[in-house]
Write a protein that holds these residues in place. Sequence first.
Motif, mmCIF file in Angstrom:
data_model
loop_
_atom_site.group_PDB
_atom_site.id
_atom_site.type_symbol
_atom_site.label_atom_id
_atom_site.label_comp_id
_atom_site.label_asym_id
_atom_site.label_seq_id
_atom_site.Cartn_x
_atom_site.Cartn_y
_atom_site.Cartn_z
ATOM 1 N N ALA A 57 40.489 52.547 45.874
ATOM 2 C CA ALA A 57 39.412 52.258 44.912
ATOM 3 C C ALA A 57 38.043 52.097 45.568
ATOM 4 O O ALA A 57 37.079 52.756 45.164
ATOM 5 N N ALA A 58 37.940 51.229 46.566
ATOM 6 C CA ALA A 58 36.620 50.972 47.161
ATOM 7 C C ALA A 58 36.070 52.217 47.842
ATOM 8 O O ALA A 58 34.854 52.433 47.884
ATOM 9 N N LEU A 59 36.979 53.066 48.349
ATOM 10 C CA LEU A 59 36.535 54.267 49.072
ATOM 11 C C LEU A 59 36.148 55.384 48.119
ATOM 12 O O LEU A 59 35.243 56.171 48.415
ATOM 13 N N VAL A 76 36.127 47.777 40.713
ATOM 14 C CA VAL A 76 36.870 46.596 40.251
ATOM 15 C C VAL A 76 38.320 46.785 40.657
ATOM 16 O O VAL A 76 38.995 47.693 40.160
ATOM 17 N N THR A 77 38.766 45.961 41.581
ATOM 18 C CA THR A 77 40.134 46.135 42.062
ATOM 19 C C THR A 77 40.814 44.777 42.231
ATOM 20 O O THR A 77 40.246 43.738 41.884
ATOM 21 N N GLY A 78 42.053 44.804 42.715
ATOM 22 C CA GLY A 78 42.804 43.568 42.894
ATOM 23 C C GLY A 78 43.004 43.249 44.364
ATOM 24 O O GLY A 78 42.709 44.067 45.247
ATOM 25 N N ILE A 103 34.228 44.432 43.559
ATOM 26 C CA ILE A 103 34.742 43.193 42.969
ATOM 27 C C ILE A 103 36.245 43.149 43.193
ATOM 28 O O ILE A 103 36.965 44.084 42.804
ATOM 29 N N VAL A 104 36.743 42.089 43.787
ATOM 30 C CA VAL A 104 38.191 41.897 43.909
ATOM 31 C C VAL A 104 38.600 40.779 42.954
ATOM 32 O O VAL A 104 38.182 39.626 43.119
ATOM 33 N N ILE A 166 36.676 37.281 43.213
ATOM 34 C CA ILE A 166 36.648 36.376 42.063
ATOM 35 C C ILE A 166 38.060 35.863 41.817
ATOM 36 O O ILE A 166 38.987 36.646 41.554
ATOM 37 N N LYS A 167 38.218 34.551 41.932
ATOM 38 C CA LYS A 167 39.542 33.925 41.829
ATOM 39 C C LYS A 167 39.941 33.801 40.353
ATOM 40 O O LYS A 167 39.295 33.073 39.586
ATOM 41 N N VAL A 168 40.990 34.516 39.986
ATOM 42 C CA VAL A 168 41.448 34.522 38.588
ATOM 43 C C VAL A 168 42.877 33.969 38.508
ATOM 44 O O VAL A 168 43.609 33.934 39.508
#
Lengths: 198, 184
Positions: A57-59, A76-78, A103-104, A166-168
């Motif tokens: 994703a980031a790449l 936007v990834t995990g 964004i993680v 971002i802690k979810v």
Amino acid sequence: MVSPTVGTLDRRDVVARLLRDRDGLLVVTGLGSPSYDVHAAGDHDGNYYLWGAMGAAALVGLGLAQAMPDRKVLVVTGDGEQLMGLGGLATIAIAAPANLVVIVLDNGHYGETGMQMSHTGLGVDLASIARAAGFAEANIVTDQSGVDAVAQSIADRPLGPRFHVIKVKAENLPRSLPPRDAVHIKNRLRAHLGFDVA
Amino acid sequence: MNRIAVAAGDPAVDAKALDWPIELYRVLKQHDVRQMSYVPDAGHARLIELFRTDSDVVTNVLTTEEEGVAIAAGAWLGGQRSVLLVQSSGVGNCINMLSLPAIARFPLLMLVTMRGEWAEFNPWQAPMGRATEPALAAIGVRTMRADTPEDLVETVGSAATLAYGADQQVAVIIAQRLLGVKQW
């Protein structure tokens, strides 16, 4: 290694907030829940959803950001997806695309496979890794004011690349499934940007 | 560019042989390649340097080859053509990532320098050298092999048209015999 923060934020609310005023933002999503979260916030021609190629994703975001330096690109990834592409953080930091934000959504678990704990859940700090690699900014967000600050920074477009963990909450929400036809999504995004789709 | 093209006094450059790195650079520029990613490799060294000194091409040094497959997909989404320069050992690192161009029909052009197949001194290169073409074929990447410099230049031109024109995933296999024997 530090004690991991247990996330309390609702991932769907976080993504909806980040995309609320998306304007010309282009969005690449990592497989699993982040793809569902972005789809749940409203399908958009400017989205590219991954359903596989874990670690990409980031790449994909990097290649897109380099091709379109005048557009903002949001990945936007995990946590699990980003952990599989750790080396990519070094590659992105060296490339230093000013228009890329990663964004993680970090729930510390592999939600798609039965909620096994991930390395971040066991204490690995992805933001510190990104900062050490050389991202212009990297931080951990644990509350709503932090989410609002990230949304504002995307709008203000400070110099990137930027990296926000971002802690979810660790929970499996009802799936909101984006199209699985990767060719269709590719051509839809290219058409949105005015390129040939033949 | 001339600094590299001339390579005056470099015994490795045979004045009579086709200067294939320069020719590949010319062909890829003709095909409007705007991004190049690579893992450092002796066989690709001159082509890497030609791109790195070209301000019209964005270059990315990778920690592992699969990153370049993802970058190439992103580049295409944004309207740019990308080329990936790797060594045969790196093909093994790419396999799952190649499902991205395979399923999305992203154009992919990889130039693969071979190890482990011709006058190879290092036995560790042999297994992946043997597996390179079968592994690419198994994931759906077309391989086109070149054994001479003349062949290579023509093959890369053809592969570029297949990739960027016909949305194909293509790896040009550069024979180790063509690259010369590594000195230990």
